[in-house]
Scaffold this motif. Structure first.
Motif, short mmCIF file in Angstrom:
data_model
loop_
_atom_site.label_atom_id
_atom_site.label_comp_id
_atom_site.label_asym_id
_atom_site.label_seq_id
_atom_site.Cartn_x
_atom_site.Cartn_y
_atom_site.Cartn_z
N ALA A 133 0.85 -0.93 0.19
CA ALA A 133 -0.09 0.04 -0.05
C ALA A 133 1.07 1.18 0.03
CB ALA A 133 -0.81 0.13 1.17
N VAL A 134 2.00 1.44 0.87
CA VAL A 134 2.81 2.36 0.90
C VAL A 134 3.52 2.45 -0.44
CG1 VAL A 134 4.96 3.18 1.97
CG2 VAL A 134 3.13 2.25 3.36
N THR A 135 4.12 1.60 -0.94
CA THR A 135 4.86 1.40 -2.29
C THR A 135 3.85 1.89 -3.25
OG1 THR A 135 6.07 -0.54 -1.52
CG2 THR A 135 6.05 -0.41 -3.99
N LEU A 136 2.72 1.59 -3.31
CA LEU A 136 1.76 2.02 -4.76
C LEU A 136 1.49 3.36 -4.41
CD1 LEU A 136 -0.96 -1.21 -4.62
CD2 LEU A 136 0.84 -0.55 -6.24
N GLY A 137 1.21 4.13 -3.18
CA GLY A 137 1.02 5.24 -2.93
C GLY A 137 2.10 6.12 -3.37
N PHE A 138 3.28 5.51 -2.93
CA PHE A 138 4.51 6.39 -3.25
C PHE A 138 5.02 6.69 -4.76
CE2 PHE A 138 9.14 6.26 -4.42
CZ PHE A 138 9.83 7.51 -4.05
N ALA A 178 18.60 -0.48 4.82
CA ALA A 178 17.04 -0.60 5.40
C ALA A 178 16.57 0.67 4.87
CB ALA A 178 17.35 -0.74 6.99
N TRP A 179 17.05 1.64 4.32
CA TRP A 179 16.36 2.74 3.76
C TRP A 179 15.99 2.96 2.52
CZ3 TRP A 179 14.88 5.97 7.83
CH2 TRP A 179 15.97 5.97 9.36
N ASN A 180 16.42 1.81 1.87
CA ASN A 180 15.92 1.77 0.59
C ASN A 180 14.43 1.73 0.16
OD1 ASN A 180 16.02 1.13 -2.29
ND2 ASN A 180 16.84 -0.96 -2.13
N SER A 183 12.99 -1.63 0.69
CA SER A 183 13.53 -2.31 1.69
C SER A 183 12.80 -3.47 1.92
CB SER A 183 13.57 -1.53 2.98
OG SER A 183 12.21 -1.14 3.33
N TYR A 184 11.48 -3.70 1.87
CA TYR A 184 10.62 -4.80 1.98
C TYR A 184 10.93 -5.95 0.99
CZ TYR A 184 6.63 -7.84 1.81
OH TYR A 184 5.89 -9.04 2.19
N SER A 192 12.04 -13.34 10.76
CA SER A 192 10.53 -12.49 10.81
C SER A 192 10.71 -11.38 11.80
CB SER A 192 9.42 -13.22 10.96
OG SER A 192 9.57 -14.09 12.35
N SER A 193 11.57 -11.38 12.91
CA SER A 193 11.80 -10.48 13.96
C SER A 193 12.51 -9.28 13.34
CB SER A 193 12.18 -10.87 15.10
OG SER A 193 13.99 -11.47 14.94
N ASP A 194 13.17 -9.27 12.42
CA ASP A 194 13.83 -8.12 11.92
C ASP A 194 12.91 -7.05 11.09
OD1 ASP A 194 15.73 -6.39 10.79
OD2 ASP A 194 16.48 -7.67 9.42
N LEU A 195 12.54 -6.19 11.81
CA LEU A 195 11.69 -5.16 11.05
C LEU A 195 12.28 -3.84 10.83
CD1 LEU A 195 8.75 -5.42 13.76
CD2 LEU A 195 9.09 -6.72 11.53
N SER A 196 13.75 -3.83 10.67
CA SER A 196 14.47 -2.69 9.98
C SER A 196 14.17 -2.19 8.78
CB SER A 196 15.96 -3.12 10.11
OG SER A 196 16.24 -4.19 9.20
N TRP A 197 13.44 -2.98 7.69
CA TRP A 197 12.99 -2.65 6.49
C TRP A 197 11.80 -1.59 6.65
CZ3 TRP A 197 7.91 -3.45 5.63
CH2 TRP A 197 7.05 -4.23 6.49
N ILE A 198 11.15 -1.44 7.75
CA ILE A 198 10.19 -0.28 7.98
C ILE A 198 10.70 0.98 7.68
CG2 ILE A 198 8.69 0.53 9.56
CD1 ILE A 198 8.07 -2.13 10.78
N ARG A 199 11.99 1.16 7.98
CA ARG A 199 12.30 2.36 7.49
C ARG A 199 12.53 2.82 6.05
NH1 ARG A 199 18.43 0.72 10.34
NH2 ARG A 199 17.59 0.27 12.27
N GLY A 200 12.69 2.09 5.16
CA GLY A 200 12.40 2.29 3.86
C GLY A 200 10.84 2.57 3.53
N LYS A 201 9.96 2.13 4.14
CA LYS A 201 8.62 2.39 4.17
C LYS A 201 8.37 3.94 4.58
CE LYS A 201 8.57 -0.24 1.75
NZ LYS A 201 8.24 -0.09 0.27
#
Length: 223
Positions: A133-138, A178-180, A183-184, A192-201
């Motif tokens: 949803a974030v990707t499509l919006g961006f 993770a800022w890419n 990132s997802y 599954s505990s690594d949520l650093s990819w949220i930074r990119g979103k």
């Protein structure tokens, strides 16, 4: 709203979006269910860029912009926002359906990361749904902004394609981490505990907000 839907979602756009997702789910191989999001995010981004690029420029090519200039600026801006929203909701529905098509056509394995059954699959889908949803919006907002800026939808698509090629690559993953923007896609699916990819979103959300704020000024100046 019905009129906006007719303008922003003509049959040919709906048809090629559906065809795109069906073909992707047939030819893009996945082995496990946690690879479906990876298979879908980047292609859905470029689909959003091409899908939303003409949100306003179609007014220019169809010469309706001459009539729109007679409307108050707020009405013109709200019209563009409504069309973007309609297109994004449609694309999000297509992205969710595409996730199911991978199960239908490829029957991927589950539980590779050692978690249990249906509960993990539902959680995995919800995470994918939020990320896409974030990707499509961006990408939809960015392509529309560039198209309005240059008054040409191909410039909007081309600019997004260039950024897409840079960020959706091993070099982009290495430099941005993770800022890419994707990132997802490049996350560690085995953890599954690594949520650093949220930074990119978060980066996508912040840029998307700025884009939405700048859009009215671009439309006012570029017509």
């Amino acid at each position: 709203m019905i009129q906006e839907m007719k303008i922003s979602l003509p049959f040919q756009k709906q048809a090629y979006a559906v065809f795109f997702v069906v073909i992707l789910s047939l030819v893009r191989g996945v082995t496990y269910s946690d690879e479906i999001g990876i298979a879908l995010e980047a292609p859905m981004a470029i689909l959003a860029a091409s899908f939303c690029a003409d949100t306003y420029t179609q007014e220019i090519t169809s010469r309706r912009s001459e009539i729109q200039r007679l409307y108050p600026m707020k009405k013109r801006i709200y019209s563009v926002y409504r069309r973007i929203m309609i297109q994004e909701i449609f694309l999000l529905s297509i992205a969710a359906a595409g996730y199911g098509l991978f199960y239908l056509f490829q029957h991927p394995g589950i539980n590779r990361i050692g978690q249990n059954g249906a509960e993990n699959e539902i959680r995995q889908f919800l995470v994918y749904f939020a990320a896409v949803a974030v990707t499509l919006g961006f990408w939809g907002l960015l392509s529309n902004l560039l198209s309005c800026l240059f008054r040409n939808m191909w410039m909007g698509i081309g600019g997004c394609l260039l950024l897409w090629l840079i960020t959706n690559s091993s070099s982009g993953d290495r430099y941005f981490g993770a800022w890419n923007l994707f990132s997802y896609t490049f996350r560690k699916i085995g953890d599954s505990s690594d949520l650093s990819w949220i930074r990119g979103k978060i980066v996508c959300i912040c840029i998307g907000i700025v884009t939405a704020m700048v859009l009215p000024e671009i439309i006012e100046k570029r017509g």
